[in-house]
Design a protein around this motif. Structure first.
Motif, short mmCIF file in Angstrom:
data_model
loop_
_atom_site.label_atom_id
_atom_site.label_comp_id
_atom_site.label_asym_id
_atom_site.label_seq_id
_atom_site.Cartn_x
_atom_site.Cartn_y
_atom_site.Cartn_z
N UNK A 5 -6.58 -3.02 4.71
CA UNK A 5 -7.73 -2.89 3.81
C UNK A 5 -7.32 -2.43 2.42
N UNK A 6 -6.42 -1.48 2.36
CA UNK A 6 -6.00 -0.95 1.07
C UNK A 6 -5.05 -1.89 0.34
N UNK A 7 -4.29 -2.67 1.08
CA UNK A 7 -3.36 -3.62 0.44
C UNK A 7 -4.11 -4.73 -0.28
N UNK A 8 -5.33 -5.03 0.19
CA UNK A 8 -6.10 -6.12 -0.43
C UNK A 8 -7.22 -5.60 -1.32
N UNK A 30 0.85 -1.19 0.00
CA UNK A 30 0.00 0.00 0.00
C UNK A 30 0.89 1.24 0.00
N UNK A 31 0.58 2.16 -0.89
CA UNK A 31 1.37 3.38 -1.02
C UNK A 31 0.65 4.56 -0.40
N UNK A 32 1.36 5.31 0.41
CA UNK A 32 0.78 6.48 1.08
C UNK A 32 1.64 7.69 0.81
N UNK A 33 0.99 8.85 0.74
CA UNK A 33 1.68 10.13 0.59
C UNK A 33 1.33 10.99 1.78
N UNK A 34 2.33 11.51 2.47
CA UNK A 34 2.13 12.43 3.59
C UNK A 34 2.45 13.83 3.09
N UNK A 35 1.49 14.73 3.18
CA UNK A 35 1.65 16.09 2.69
C UNK A 35 2.37 16.95 3.73
N UNK A 36 3.27 17.81 3.25
CA UNK A 36 4.03 18.69 4.14
C UNK A 36 3.76 20.14 3.74
N UNK A 37 3.23 20.91 4.69
CA UNK A 37 3.01 22.35 4.52
C UNK A 37 4.01 23.11 5.37
#
Length: 222
Positions: A218-221, A1-8
């Motif tokens: 959940x997202x990996x499957x 599962x790929x996630x992106x963490x936003x940085x402000x």
């Protein structure tokens, strides 16, 4: 599962969020707010806590107009998952991805402590690691966490079981003790308490880890 963490500018929980997601098994990228696109194949976008742009105007208002937020909205509209915590919750209401607004705390004071939360639904990728009615403890750290929505919106949130968490003891005046809400498709969650600060026993508890593990699983499957 790929996630992106936003940085402000002003984010201060971005690394905590990344650590929690990695510990749960996600492949995490950090994305600067001026980027106009998300990394290819991203399943989850996480908008972390902090004080984006110094909380000028309204909390999250300037951040919501950053280039990356257009990509986040498009991601959500395609059915992608989005998690917004604290300032991230404020950003998601400002973009219109979640209903309601976060106003100044009723006591006009910054609240920083661990609080008991009641899990109000286990029917989402974010909360299926818990059971309905379970009590968990997450830290809060906010000055503008007072959730407000009009009566029709509140009724809809209740009727559709979209209130994800409620405070056991209300710290900020939030209507209906609301601590977190889900979008209509249940793929966007915003909450004021910090699950990413509750993933290590040395930091006081691990109740937040179930959120990240259930989400990654959940997202990996999917």
């Amino acid at each position: 599962m790929k996630a992106a963490v936003i940085v402000f500018p002003g984010s201060n929980c971005d690394r905590d969020m990344a650590v929690a997601l990695r510990e749960a098994g996600a492949d995490v990228s950090m994305v600067w707010h001026k980027d106009a696109t998300l990394p290819d194949g991203v399943d989850l976008v996480a908008v972390p806590g902090g004080f984006s742009f110094g909380d000028y105007l309204r909390c999250g208002a300037i951040a919501a107009n950053s280039p990356i937020c257009r990509a986040i909205v498009a991601h959500a509209e395609r059915g992608g998952y989005v998690l917004g915590v604290c300032n991230g919750f404020q950003v998601l209401t400002e973009t219109g991805l979640l209903p309601g607004v976060l106003m100044r705390n009723a006591g006009l004071k910054f609240v920083c402590k661990s609080l008991g939360l009641r899990v109000e639904t286990a029917s989402s990728a974010f909360t299926e690691g818990y059971t309905y009615g379970q009590t968990v403890s997450f830290p809060v750290a906010h000055h503008d966490g007072n959730y407000f929505a009009d009566p029709d919106t509140l009724a809809k949130l209740r009727d559709e079981y979209r209130i994800a968490f409620r405070y056991e003891t209300n710290p900020n005046g939030s209507q209906d003790d609301i601590a977190g809400v889900l979008s209509e498709n249940r793929r966007v969650l915003g909450l004021m308490p910090h699950p990413e600060r509750a993933v290590d026993e040395t930091h006081g508890g691990t109740d937040g880890m179930a959120l990240f593990r259930s989400l990654v699983g959940a997202l990996a499957t999917a």
